[in-house]
Design a protein around this motif. Sequence first.
Motif, PDB file in Angstrom:
ATOM      1  N   VAL A  80       0.851  -1.191   0.000  1.00 29.09           N
ATOM      2  CA  VAL A  80       0.000   0.000   0.000  1.00 29.09           C
ATOM      3  C   VAL A  80       0.881   1.233   0.000  1.00 29.09           C
ATOM      4  O   VAL A  80       1.792   1.362   0.826  1.00 29.09           O
ATOM      5  N   GLN A 120      -4.321   3.670 -14.748  1.00 31.04           N
ATOM      6  CA  GLN A 120      -5.226   3.585 -13.607  1.00 31.04           C
ATOM      7  C   GLN A 120      -5.964   2.255 -13.530  1.00 31.04           C
ATOM      8  O   GLN A 120      -6.344   1.812 -12.445  1.00 31.04           O
ATOM      9  N   ARG A 124      -5.281  -0.640  -7.689  1.00 35.84           N
ATOM     10  CA  ARG A 124      -6.474  -0.578  -6.843  1.00 35.84           C
ATOM     11  C   ARG A 124      -6.294   0.583  -5.884  1.00 35.84           C
ATOM     12  O   ARG A 124      -5.255   0.701  -5.203  1.00 35.84           O
ATOM     13  N   ARG A 125      -7.289   1.467  -5.856  1.00 35.89           N
ATOM     14  CA  ARG A 125      -7.178   2.653  -4.995  1.00 35.89           C
ATOM     15  C   ARG A 125      -8.304   2.634  -3.968  1.00 35.89           C
ATOM     16  O   ARG A 125      -9.453   2.396  -4.309  1.00 35.89           O
ATOM     17  N   ASP A 126      -7.937   2.948  -2.761  1.00 35.67           N
ATOM     18  CA  ASP A 126      -8.908   3.036  -1.655  1.00 35.67           C
ATOM     19  C   ASP A 126      -8.621   4.342  -0.930  1.00 35.67           C
ATOM     20  O   ASP A 126      -7.680   4.434  -0.126  1.00 35.67           O
ATOM     21  N   GLY A 127      -9.452   5.373  -1.236  1.00 35.82           N
ATOM     22  CA  GLY A 127      -9.187   6.689  -0.663  1.00 35.82           C
ATOM     23  C   GLY A 127      -7.886   7.243  -1.205  1.00 35.82           C
ATOM     24  O   GLY A 127      -7.702   7.362  -2.418  1.00 35.82           O
ATOM     25  N   ASP A 128      -6.960   7.574  -0.333  1.00 35.34           N
ATOM     26  CA  ASP A 128      -5.654   8.091  -0.740  1.00 35.34           C
ATOM     27  C   ASP A 128      -4.584   7.015  -0.668  1.00 35.34           C
ATOM     28  O   ASP A 128      -3.385   7.315  -0.629  1.00 35.34           O
ATOM     29  N   LEU A 129      -5.011   5.769  -0.673  1.00 36.31           N
ATOM     30  CA  LEU A 129      -4.053   4.669  -0.655  1.00 36.31           C
ATOM     31  C   LEU A 129      -4.175   3.865  -1.944  1.00 36.31           C
ATOM     32  O   LEU A 129      -5.281   3.642  -2.453  1.00 36.31           O
ATOM     33  N   LEU A 130      -3.042   3.442  -2.467  1.00 40.98           N
ATOM     34  CA  LEU A 130      -3.015   2.751  -3.765  1.00 40.98           C
ATOM     35  C   LEU A 130      -2.175   1.490  -3.649  1.00 40.98           C
ATOM     36  O   LEU A 130      -1.124   1.480  -2.982  1.00 40.98           O
ATOM     37  N   THR A 131      -2.638   0.440  -4.330  1.00 42.21           N
ATOM     38  CA  THR A 131      -1.896  -0.813  -4.386  1.00 42.21           C
ATOM     39  C   THR A 131      -1.671  -1.181  -5.843  1.00 42.21           C
ATOM     40  O   THR A 131      -2.621  -1.235  -6.639  1.00 42.21           O
TER      41      THR A 131
END
Length: 415
Positions: A80, A120, A124-131
């Motif tokens: 992350v 993009q 995978r993005r969750d809020g301001d976190l990206l994997t």
Amino acid sequence: MNAMLPAFGCTAGGIDFDVALQRILDLVDRPLPAEAVPLESCVGRVLREPITARVDLPPFDQSAMDGYAVRTASLIAGAVTPVTGRTATGEPPSRLAACGVHRVLTGAALPDGADAVIAQEHVRRDGDLLTAAAVPPVGTNIRRCGEDIRAGTALLYPGATLDWRHIAIMASQGFSAIQVSRSPRVALLSTGRELCAAGQDLAAGQIHDSNGPMLGALLTAWGASVRRVPIVADNPATMRAALRAAADGVDLVLTTAGISVGDEDHVRDALDALGGNLAVLKVAMKPGKPLAAGRLGRALFVGLPGNPQAALAGALGFVRPLLARMMDAVPPGSLQICAEFALRRTPGRTEFILARLVRRGDAFVATRTGSDGSGRLAPLLTADGFVLLPASTAHVAPGDVVTFVPFLSCGDRPR
């Protein structure tokens, strides 16, 4: 009175085609002057200045995708990572934060410190976190500064006939006006009492004028500014008056029909009376032998035959290269292509044969189109140009390489 025509290159059938062409081109003392024209109005005009790239293209490193700019050495697959910034198209470049990724849109400036962009759809993005599932190779989805065009690169050369491609290139370099040749001013006359203008009812014995509209369209496509003169009847006094008026303020007077020696052919006598001089009178070509060229006052003069295919052959063979010489343009070109027809003929005249291009496997061949006859118009509908046979050619066999002169010019490539 007409000057004595040079004897060199003359035969009973007329002047040799190549000799006639050179004499016609030699009528041009100097190219037409250059003028500055807004970029959007330059289509079809002939370039008179070299064009060199002013800026790099792209002018900065930019993203080729909507995605995330990363520093590959700091990215760990499956880990992350925080999204620490965003740059949209048109915004100045930012800087990639340590141990973060940076949102970028297509065409946006790459943030300093980034060496790849992940599309993009591959994260995978969750809020301001990206994997990110994988670490991309360095340079992925990046358009490098100057990878398309480098500042200082020669782009276009004088003599190129400009089209939409050139407009795009020059616009990308910030050019707003370009030095091009002034368009040749051409007065176009159709002669013959049998001719009737488009939109008028035909009387007995009349036909609609097709040469005038055909040649007007060709001249415009070749970069000329055309002034149509009303159809001139077969009358000596009328012809003299029409030619005198036509030559005023133009660079070229172009006529069709009336240049031969028939009872109703008055163009040559009118030229004599007006002090015109001819460098060419009758060319050893088929179709199109009754063709003349010279000067009428300050204007050049070309008299084409009246049959449509003969007028077209004369226009392609002589008028198009003459206009190119006047504009200092790259001369119109031809193609070397295999024939898909057989022909036997008597040597002695350069011959223009209507033909179309047909694909055979990976190559194109030239095949004849329509019935013989220089007065026919229908064969033009399926033709792409003329096969040009030299005067010395006695026969053509399938597979022989012949010269093909396309209706659409292929001579606008930079020198």
